[in-house]
Scaffold this motif. Structure first.
Motif, PDB file in Angstrom:
ATOM      1  N   ILE A   1      10.511  -3.353 -11.051  1.00  0.00           N
ATOM      2  CA  ILE A   1       9.762  -2.317 -10.339  1.00  0.00           C
ATOM      3  C   ILE A   1      10.418  -0.951 -10.535  1.00  0.00           C
ATOM      4  N   GLY A   2      11.753  -0.902 -10.451  1.00  0.00           N
ATOM      5  CA  GLY A   2      12.458   0.354 -10.676  1.00  0.00           C
ATOM      6  C   GLY A   2      12.238   0.887 -12.077  1.00  0.00           C
ATOM      7  N   LEU A   3      12.264  -0.022 -13.060  1.00  0.00           N
ATOM      8  CA  LEU A   3      12.021   0.372 -14.447  1.00  0.00           C
ATOM      9  C   LEU A   3      10.612   0.920 -14.608  1.00  0.00           C
ATOM     10  N   ALA A   4       9.638   0.225 -14.013  1.00  0.00           N
ATOM     11  CA  ALA A   4       8.249   0.674 -14.094  1.00  0.00           C
ATOM     12  C   ALA A   4       8.061   2.016 -13.409  1.00  0.00           C
ATOM     13  N   ALA A   5       8.664   2.174 -12.229  1.00  0.00           N
ATOM     14  CA  ALA A   5       8.522   3.427 -11.482  1.00  0.00           C
ATOM     15  C   ALA A   5       9.047   4.608 -12.286  1.00  0.00           C
TER      16      ALA A   5
ATOM     17  N   VAL B   1       2.044   4.973 -11.314  1.00  0.00           N
ATOM     18  CA  VAL B   1       2.957   3.891 -10.929  1.00  0.00           C
ATOM     19  C   VAL B   1       2.285   2.861 -10.028  1.00  0.00           C
ATOM     20  N   PHE B   2       1.591   3.303  -8.988  1.00  0.00           N
ATOM     21  CA  PHE B   2       1.005   2.362  -8.032  1.00  0.00           C
ATOM     22  C   PHE B   2       0.022   1.398  -8.703  1.00  0.00           C
ATOM     23  N   PRO B   3      -0.939   1.888  -9.523  1.00  0.00           N
ATOM     24  CA  PRO B   3      -1.809   0.923 -10.208  1.00  0.00           C
ATOM     25  C   PRO B   3      -1.045   0.017 -11.167  1.00  0.00           C
ATOM     26  N   PHE B   4      -0.063   0.566 -11.873  1.00  0.00           N
ATOM     27  CA  PHE B   4       0.660  -0.197 -12.896  1.00  0.00           C
ATOM     28  C   PHE B   4       1.368  -1.410 -12.308  1.00  0.00           C
ATOM     29  N   VAL B   5       2.079  -1.218 -11.188  1.00  0.00           N
ATOM     30  CA  VAL B   5       2.823  -2.349 -10.622  1.00  0.00           C
ATOM     31  C   VAL B   5       1.884  -3.407 -10.053  1.00  0.00           C
TER      32      VAL B   5
END
Length: 266
Positions: free
Chosen positions: A207-211, A254-258
């Motif tokens: 999640i941190g990486l994605a954010a 970020v929100f849609p991606f995770v």
């Protein structure tokens, strides 16, 4: 700088306060932010902000942010069906007006409505998480995004030598981007340590990486289209900070991606 600090403090108090409160108050705030964001997008693309094509965009954004879940209602149309109808209407306007409303502008408004409406709807969905920990997940994602921004800024200022993408954002560096990833992952890990029963460190790292990565891409996307239109800020609603899209560019990605990659364990 004083104006920027004051605006930032007031905006943070209002946003985080309503997020903490949740329910209709928070949903209404997100709806207003989304509508203002679409207004900024329409204005930036030189569309008439209250012309018929833009109004279709406002309606579609409002549809995606309407509190269906809070009201225990089933939407009359699924979001994908609604999006298709919006596409049909916007493309039909090009035909009806005999290209006075050209296809490029209609396509841009369609992208804007989808980009903004989807992004804010996932922010709302996170707060309404079915596991009852929506506040935790919302704060975790926001803190990871903010940690990435802060980490990238200070790492870039201290160690930055190699430009990341100078034609789009001349001040960003590769070192800053790496620093942003590191600090975003630290922030997510901290939330995992605080509540280990909700998600483990492996999830936190992803999640941190994605954010960080997707958040920085969201920022670059915003910078790219502002450069195309020769503007510094998307709007002026937040003195010293610009517009809603300037402040939420990372959130909208970020929100849609995770959620789409099912990184959120609920």
């Amino acid at each position: 700088m004083k104006e920027r600090i004051i605006t930032g403090i007031i905006a943070a108090i209002v946003y985080l306060g309503l997020c903490l409160f949740g329910g209709y108050a928070y949903q209404t705030l997100l709806l207003v932010m989304a509508l203002v964001g679409f207004y900024e997008f329409a204005t930036m693309t030189k569309a008439a902000p209250f012309g018929a094509p833009a109004v279709i965009g406002y309606i579609s954004v409002a549809y995606m942010l309407f509190p269906w879940t809070l009201m225990n209602l089933t939407p009359p149309l699924s979001v994908d069906h609604m999006i298709w109808i919006v596409m049909l209407l916007l493309l039909s306007i090009t035909v009806i007006t005999k290209n006075q409303q050209d296809i490029k502008l209609m396509a841009l408004l369609f992208i804007g409505a989808f980009y903004i409406g989807t992004g804010f709807s996932y922010i709302a969905e996170t707060r309404q998480a079915p596991d009852g920990h929506g506040l935790f997940w919302t704060f975790m994602l926001l803190c990871s995004i903010w940690a990435s921004d802060i980490g990238a800024y200070f790492t870039g200022k201290t160690l930055g030598k190699n430009k990341l993408w100078p034609s789009i954002s001349p001040n960003k560096t590769i070192e800053g981007a790496v620093g942003g990833i590191f600090f975003a992952m630290l922030a997510a890990i901290a939330f995992s340590i605080i509540s280990p029963t909700l998600f483990h460190i492996g999830n936190a790292l992803l999640i941190g990486l994605a954010a960080a990565v997707v958040g920085q891409m969201g920022d670059l996307i915003q910078s790219a289209y502002k450069r195309v239109y020769g503007i510094k800020d998307s709007g002026k609603i937040l003195p010293g900070h610009g517009g809603i899209l300037d402040r939420c560019d990372s959130w909208l990605m970020v929100f849609p991606f995770v959620h789409i990659l099912m990184l959120m364990p609920f």
